[in-house]
Write a protein that holds these residues in place. Structure first.
Motif, PDB file in Angstrom:
ATOM      1  N   MET A   1      19.136 -56.684 -36.368  1.00 21.19           N
ATOM      2  CA  MET A   1      17.775 -56.866 -35.926  1.00 21.19           C
ATOM      3  C   MET A   1      16.848 -56.265 -36.977  1.00 21.19           C
ATOM      4  O   MET A   1      16.493 -55.107 -36.919  1.00 21.19           O
ATOM      5  CB  MET A   1      17.555 -56.199 -34.578  1.00 21.19           C
ATOM      6  N   ILE A   2      16.475 -57.113 -37.920  1.00 20.95           N
ATOM      7  CA  ILE A   2      15.629 -56.646 -39.022  1.00 20.95           C
ATOM      8  C   ILE A   2      14.409 -57.555 -39.129  1.00 20.95           C
ATOM      9  O   ILE A   2      14.548 -58.778 -39.112  1.00 20.95           O
ATOM     10  CB  ILE A   2      16.399 -56.641 -40.351  1.00 20.95           C
ATOM     11  N   ILE A   3      13.258 -56.950 -39.225  1.00 23.32           N
ATOM     12  CA  ILE A   3      12.021 -57.671 -39.475  1.00 23.32           C
ATOM     13  C   ILE A   3      11.338 -56.984 -40.647  1.00 23.32           C
ATOM     14  O   ILE A   3      11.055 -55.780 -40.588  1.00 23.32           O
ATOM     15  CB  ILE A   3      11.079 -57.668 -38.256  1.00 23.32           C
ATOM     16  N   ASN A   4      11.091 -57.748 -41.701  1.00 28.43           N
ATOM     17  CA  ASN A   4      10.405 -57.220 -42.891  1.00 28.43           C
ATOM     18  C   ASN A   4      11.004 -55.895 -43.365  1.00 28.43           C
ATOM     19  O   ASN A   4      10.293 -54.911 -43.581  1.00 28.43           O
ATOM     20  CB  ASN A   4       8.906 -57.084 -42.640  1.00 28.43           C
ATOM     21  N   ASN A   5      12.307 -55.870 -43.486  1.00 31.98           N
ATOM     22  CA  ASN A   5      13.066 -54.716 -43.978  1.00 31.98           C
ATOM     23  C   ASN A   5      13.068 -53.506 -43.039  1.00 31.98           C
ATOM     24  O   ASN A   5      13.466 -52.418 -43.446  1.00 31.98           O
ATOM     25  CB  ASN A   5      12.591 -54.285 -45.371  1.00 31.98           C
ATOM     26  N   VAL A   6      12.632 -53.674 -41.815  1.00 38.47           N
ATOM     27  CA  VAL A   6      12.706 -52.594 -40.829  1.00 38.47           C
ATOM     28  C   VAL A   6      13.903 -52.883 -39.933  1.00 38.47           C
ATOM     29  O   VAL A   6      13.946 -53.910 -39.255  1.00 38.47           O
ATOM     30  CB  VAL A   6      11.416 -52.474 -39.996  1.00 38.47           C
ATOM     31  N   ASN A   7      14.873 -51.975 -39.947  1.00 40.51           N
ATOM     32  CA  ASN A   7      16.104 -52.139 -39.185  1.00 40.51           C
ATOM     33  C   ASN A   7      15.917 -51.553 -37.786  1.00 40.51           C
ATOM     34  O   ASN A   7      15.992 -50.345 -37.587  1.00 40.51           O
ATOM     35  CB  ASN A   7      17.264 -51.454 -39.909  1.00 40.51           C
TER      36      ASN A   7
ATOM     37  N   SER B   1      12.804 -58.407 -29.501  1.00 36.06           N
ATOM     38  CA  SER B   1      12.471 -59.800 -29.210  1.00 36.06           C
ATOM     39  C   SER B   1      10.957 -59.999 -29.172  1.00 36.06           C
ATOM     40  O   SER B   1      10.433 -60.983 -29.712  1.00 36.06           O
ATOM     41  CB  SER B   1      13.101 -60.199 -27.875  1.00 36.06           C
ATOM     42  N   ASP B   2      10.258 -59.067 -28.553  1.00 38.36           N
ATOM     43  CA  ASP B   2       8.800 -59.147 -28.479  1.00 38.36           C
ATOM     44  C   ASP B   2       8.165 -59.065 -29.856  1.00 38.36           C
ATOM     45  O   ASP B   2       7.232 -59.813 -30.173  1.00 38.36           O
ATOM     46  CB  ASP B   2       8.239 -58.017 -27.600  1.00 38.36           C
ATOM     47  N   ILE B   3       8.669 -58.185 -30.700  1.00 38.09           N
ATOM     48  CA  ILE B   3       8.102 -58.030 -32.040  1.00 38.09           C
ATOM     49  C   ILE B   3       8.442 -59.242 -32.906  1.00 38.09           C
ATOM     50  O   ILE B   3       7.613 -59.690 -33.702  1.00 38.09           O
ATOM     51  CB  ILE B   3       8.574 -56.714 -32.685  1.00 38.09           C
ATOM     52  N   ALA B   4       9.616 -59.796 -32.746  1.00 39.77           N
ATOM     53  CA  ALA B   4       9.951 -61.019 -33.478  1.00 39.77           C
ATOM     54  C   ALA B   4       9.001 -62.142 -33.080  1.00 39.77           C
ATOM     55  O   ALA B   4       8.514 -62.899 -33.931  1.00 39.77           O
ATOM     56  CB  ALA B   4      11.405 -61.420 -33.210  1.00 39.77           C
ATOM     57  N   PHE B   5       8.698 -62.239 -31.784  1.00 38.40           N
ATOM     58  CA  PHE B   5       7.753 -63.229 -31.288  1.00 38.40           C
ATOM     59  C   PHE B   5       6.364 -62.990 -31.887  1.00 38.40           C
ATOM     60  O   PHE B   5       5.718 -63.915 -32.386  1.00 38.40           O
ATOM     61  CB  PHE B   5       7.700 -63.165 -29.755  1.00 38.40           C
ATOM     62  N   ILE B   6       5.907 -61.754 -31.853  1.00 33.29           N
ATOM     63  CA  ILE B   6       4.592 -61.415 -32.410  1.00 33.29           C
ATOM     64  C   ILE B   6       4.555 -61.702 -33.903  1.00 33.29           C
ATOM     65  O   ILE B   6       3.563 -62.219 -34.422  1.00 33.29           O
ATOM     66  CB  ILE B   6       4.230 -59.947 -32.105  1.00 33.29           C
TER      67      ILE B   6
ATOM     68  N   GLU C   1      -1.599 -67.613 -35.096  1.00 31.85           N
ATOM     69  CA  GLU C   1      -1.939 -67.761 -33.682  1.00 31.85           C
ATOM     70  C   GLU C   1      -2.358 -66.448 -33.032  1.00 31.85           C
ATOM     71  O   GLU C   1      -3.084 -66.460 -32.045  1.00 31.85           O
ATOM     72  CB  GLU C   1      -0.752 -68.327 -32.912  1.00 31.85           C
ATOM     73  N   TYR C   2      -1.860 -65.335 -33.551  1.00 36.85           N
ATOM     74  CA  TYR C   2      -2.171 -64.022 -32.986  1.00 36.85           C
ATOM     75  C   TYR C   2      -2.895 -63.172 -34.013  1.00 36.85           C
ATOM     76  O   TYR C   2      -2.545 -63.168 -35.196  1.00 36.85           O
ATOM     77  CB  TYR C   2      -0.882 -63.273 -32.613  1.00 36.85           C
ATOM     78  N   GLU C   3      -3.883 -62.453 -33.513  1.00 38.49           N
ATOM     79  CA  GLU C   3      -4.497 -61.381 -34.280  1.00 38.49           C
ATOM     80  C   GLU C   3      -4.001 -60.083 -33.658  1.00 38.49           C
ATOM     81  O   GLU C   3      -3.336 -60.089 -32.626  1.00 38.49           O
ATOM     82  CB  GLU C   3      -6.011 -61.491 -34.213  1.00 38.49           C
ATOM     83  N   GLU C   4      -4.343 -58.979 -34.260  1.00 37.72           N
ATOM     84  CA  GLU C   4      -3.821 -57.695 -33.798  1.00 37.72           C
ATOM     85  C   GLU C   4      -4.142 -57.435 -32.327  1.00 37.72           C
ATOM     86  O   GLU C   4      -3.298 -56.952 -31.578  1.00 37.72           O
ATOM     87  CB  GLU C   4      -4.358 -56.559 -34.672  1.00 37.72           C
TER      88      GLU C   4
ATOM     89  N   ASP D   1      -4.570 -59.602 -29.918  1.00 35.11           N
ATOM     90  CA  ASP D   1      -3.714 -60.456 -29.084  1.00 35.11           C
ATOM     91  C   ASP D   1      -2.339 -59.818 -28.912  1.00 35.11           C
ATOM     92  O   ASP D   1      -1.782 -59.791 -27.811  1.00 35.11           O
ATOM     93  CB  ASP D   1      -3.538 -61.837 -29.732  1.00 35.11           C
ATOM     94  N   ALA D   2      -1.813 -59.310 -30.003  1.00 34.45           N
ATOM     95  CA  ALA D   2      -0.500 -58.662 -29.968  1.00 34.45           C
ATOM     96  C   ALA D   2      -0.538 -57.407 -29.111  1.00 34.45           C
ATOM     97  O   ALA D   2       0.402 -57.122 -28.365  1.00 34.45           O
ATOM     98  CB  ALA D   2      -0.039 -58.341 -31.382  1.00 34.45           C
ATOM     99  N   ARG D   3      -1.617 -56.659 -29.205  1.00 36.83           N
ATOM    100  CA  ARG D   3      -1.755 -55.428 -28.421  1.00 36.83           C
ATOM    101  C   ARG D   3      -1.775 -55.742 -26.924  1.00 36.83           C
ATOM    102  O   ARG D   3      -1.127 -55.065 -26.123  1.00 36.83           O
ATOM    103  CB  ARG D   3      -3.011 -54.682 -28.843  1.00 36.83           C
TER     104      ARG D   3
END
Length: 112
Positions: free
Chosen positions: A1-7, A43-48, A56-59, A61-63
Motif C-alpha cells: 500500500m504505497i502512494i507517492n512513495n509513502v508506505n 482506500s480512502d486516500i487512494a480514492f482522494i 475533481e477534488y480540492e483540499e 472536498d477531501a477534508r
C-alpha cells in the motif's frame, strides 16, 4: 500500500506497535480494529489521490470526505468492549496523528 512513495503498511505497523504496547489486555482485539481502520484509510486516500489527480477534488472536498471517515473510525474504536471511552480517544489520537502525517506526505493536503 504505497502512494507517492509513502508506505502505508509501514505506517500502519508502527501505529499497531504503539497502541498494542499500551493496551496489553486487549492487544489482539485492538490490532484487528486498527488494521481494519488502516485498510479503510488507505482506500480512502487512494480514492482522494485519484480525485486530486483528475481535478475533481480540492483540499476542502477531501477534508469533508475524510471527516465522515473519521467518525466511522472513532466509532469502531469506541465500540471495543475491552477499553473505555478515554482509551478509545487516545487510540484515535495516535492513529490520526500518524496517518495525518503520512497522508500529507502522500498527497500534500492536510485532510485528517
Amino acid at each position: 500500500m504505497i502512494i507517492n512513495n509513502v508506505n502505508f503498511n509501514a505506517v500502519l505497523e508502527g501505529i499497531i506497535t504503539t497502541v498494542t504496547r499500551e493496551n496489553e489486555t486487549s492487544r489482539e482485539e485492538i490490532r484487528r480494529v486498527i488494521e481494519h481502520i488502516g485498510r479503510d484509510m488507505f482506500s480512502d486516500i487512494a480514492f482522494i489521490n485519484e480525485k486530486q489527480q483528475s481535478g475533481e477534488y480540492e483540499e476542502n472536498d477531501a477534508r469533508i470526505f475524510m471527516d465522515e471517515q473519521k467518525l466511522i473510525a472513532r466509532l469502531r474504536l469506541r465500540n471495543l468492549p475491552s477499553i473505555n471511552i478515554s482509551q478509545a480517544n487516545r487510540l484515535w489520537t495516535v492513529v490520526a496523528d500518524e496517518f495525518s502525517f503520512a497522508i500529507s506526505r502522500a498527497i500534500g493536503w492536510q485532510v485528517l
